[in-house]
Write a protein that holds these residues in place. Sequence first.
Motif, PDB file in Angstrom:
ATOM      1  N   MET A  61      74.389  67.842  14.054  1.00 26.67           N
ATOM      2  CA  MET A  61      73.713  66.599  14.401  1.00 26.67           C
ATOM      3  C   MET A  61      72.993  66.721  15.751  1.00 26.67           C
ATOM      4  O   MET A  61      71.894  66.220  15.911  1.00 26.67           O
ATOM      5  N   LEU A  62      73.648  67.398  16.676  1.00 26.21           N
ATOM      6  CA  LEU A  62      73.043  67.591  17.985  1.00 26.21           C
ATOM      7  C   LEU A  62      71.757  68.416  17.875  1.00 26.21           C
ATOM      8  O   LEU A  62      70.778  68.136  18.561  1.00 26.21           O
ATOM      9  N   LEU A  63      71.769  69.398  16.997  1.00 28.05           N
ATOM     10  CA  LEU A  63      70.589  70.241  16.804  1.00 28.05           C
ATOM     11  C   LEU A  63      69.418  69.425  16.253  1.00 28.05           C
ATOM     12  O   LEU A  63      68.272  69.623  16.664  1.00 28.05           O
ATOM     13  N   ILE A  64      69.700  68.501  15.356  1.00 28.09           N
ATOM     14  CA  ILE A  64      68.646  67.646  14.796  1.00 28.09           C
ATOM     15  C   ILE A  64      68.046  66.757  15.883  1.00 28.09           C
ATOM     16  O   ILE A  64      66.827  66.612  15.983  1.00 28.09           O
ATOM     17  N   LEU A  65      68.894  66.178  16.712  1.00 32.73           N
ATOM     18  CA  LEU A  65      68.406  65.321  17.801  1.00 32.73           C
ATOM     19  C   LEU A  65      67.620  66.127  18.832  1.00 32.73           C
ATOM     20  O   LEU A  65      66.599  65.656  19.347  1.00 32.73           O
ATOM     21  N   LEU A  66      68.080  67.347  19.119  1.00 30.83           N
ATOM     22  CA  LEU A  66      67.365  68.208  20.051  1.00 30.83           C
ATOM     23  C   LEU A  66      65.992  68.583  19.502  1.00 30.83           C
ATOM     24  O   LEU A  66      64.986  68.522  20.217  1.00 30.83           O
ATOM     25  N   ARG A  67      65.938  68.934  18.226  1.00 27.43           N
ATOM     26  CA  ARG A  67      64.660  69.284  17.594  1.00 27.43           C
ATOM     27  C   ARG A  67      63.711  68.087  17.592  1.00 27.43           C
ATOM     28  O   ARG A  67      62.515  68.228  17.862  1.00 27.43           O
ATOM     29  N   TRP A  68      64.244  66.897  17.311  1.00 22.68           N
ATOM     30  CA  TRP A  68      63.442  65.679  17.308  1.00 22.68           C
ATOM     31  C   TRP A  68      62.846  65.421  18.695  1.00 22.68           C
ATOM     32  O   TRP A  68      61.662  65.116  18.836  1.00 22.68           O
ATOM     33  N   GLY A  69      63.660  65.564  19.728  1.00 19.46           N
ATOM     34  CA  GLY A  69      63.167  65.364  21.088  1.00 19.46           C
ATOM     35  C   GLY A  69      62.128  66.400  21.489  1.00 19.46           C
ATOM     36  O   GLY A  69      61.132  66.073  22.135  1.00 19.46           O
ATOM     37  N   LEU A  70      62.352  67.647  21.077  1.00 19.28           N
ATOM     38  CA  LEU A  70      61.381  68.696  21.399  1.00 19.28           C
ATOM     39  C   LEU A  70      60.072  68.501  20.640  1.00 19.28           C
ATOM     40  O   LEU A  70      58.987  68.762  21.177  1.00 19.28           O
ATOM     41  N   LEU A  71      60.142  68.040  19.405  1.00 20.19           N
ATOM     42  CA  LEU A  71      58.914  67.761  18.652  1.00 20.19           C
ATOM     43  C   LEU A  71      58.158  66.578  19.249  1.00 20.19           C
ATOM     44  O   LEU A  71      56.927  66.554  19.238  1.00 20.19           O
ATOM     45  N   ALA A  72      58.889  65.610  19.778  1.00 23.65           N
ATOM     46  CA  ALA A  72      58.227  64.498  20.467  1.00 23.65           C
ATOM     47  C   ALA A  72      57.535  64.995  21.730  1.00 23.65           C
ATOM     48  O   ALA A  72      56.399  64.597  22.025  1.00 23.65           O
ATOM     49  N   ALA A  73      58.199  65.888  22.460  1.00 23.28           N
ATOM     50  CA  ALA A  73      57.574  66.476  23.650  1.00 23.28           C
ATOM     51  C   ALA A  73      56.360  67.311  23.243  1.00 23.28           C
ATOM     52  O   ALA A  73      55.342  67.324  23.950  1.00 23.28           O
ATOM     53  N   ALA A  74      56.447  67.989  22.102  1.00 22.98           N
ATOM     54  CA  ALA A  74      55.307  68.763  21.606  1.00 22.98           C
ATOM     55  C   ALA A  74      54.135  67.848  21.281  1.00 22.98           C
ATOM     56  O   ALA A  74      52.977  68.205  21.510  1.00 22.98           O
ATOM     57  N   LEU A  75      54.424  66.675  20.770  1.00 29.50           N
ATOM     58  CA  LEU A  75      53.358  65.710  20.474  1.00 29.50           C
ATOM     59  C   LEU A  75      52.682  65.245  21.762  1.00 29.50           C
ATOM     60  O   LEU A  75      51.453  65.094  21.804  1.00 29.50           O
ATOM     61  N   LEU A  76      53.455  65.049  22.815  1.00 30.86           N
ATOM     62  CA  LEU A  76      52.871  64.721  24.114  1.00 30.86           C
ATOM     63  C   LEU A  76      52.024  65.884  24.640  1.00 30.86           C
ATOM     64  O   LEU A  76      50.972  65.674  25.239  1.00 30.86           O
ATOM     65  N   PHE A  77      52.474  67.106  24.376  1.00 29.56           N
ATOM     66  CA  PHE A  77      51.718  68.281  24.802  1.00 29.56           C
ATOM     67  C   PHE A  77      50.414  68.408  24.024  1.00 29.56           C
ATOM     68  O   PHE A  77      49.391  68.810  24.582  1.00 29.56           O
TER      69      PHE A  77
END
Length: 118
Positions: free
Chosen positions: A1-17
């Motif tokens: 579950m932690l991995l899914i949340l981490l991936r979600w946060g990183l993809l959101a940061a990628a969208l900002l990038f």
Amino acid sequence: MLLILLRWGLLAAALLFVAYLYPAVQVASFGAALVAALVLGLLNAVVRPILVVLTLPVTLVTLGLFLFVINALMFYFAGYMLAGLNVPSFTAALIGSLIYSVLGLVIDAALQQLFGRR
């Protein structure tokens, strides 16, 4: 579950990038990027497979290049649905989806290296 949340946060940061690299794509805030990453993930999990099957002849004729158009459509539709993500044109969606896809591949490879496949 932690991995899914981490991936979600990183993809959101990628969208900002993506918005930083390509100014035509605009993201209002990190919260909007989180929602947009979630919506993009849901669209890619539900709608994209249907479109891939429906457009299979075109995809075969174009040797798979039509998949870029499908990715751009998902990106454009997410921008249309969400107030915090502004994608003004199909060209912006195409370029934004290409950058976002590359960043997603990098994120997935990094997470696989860090946590391994379980």
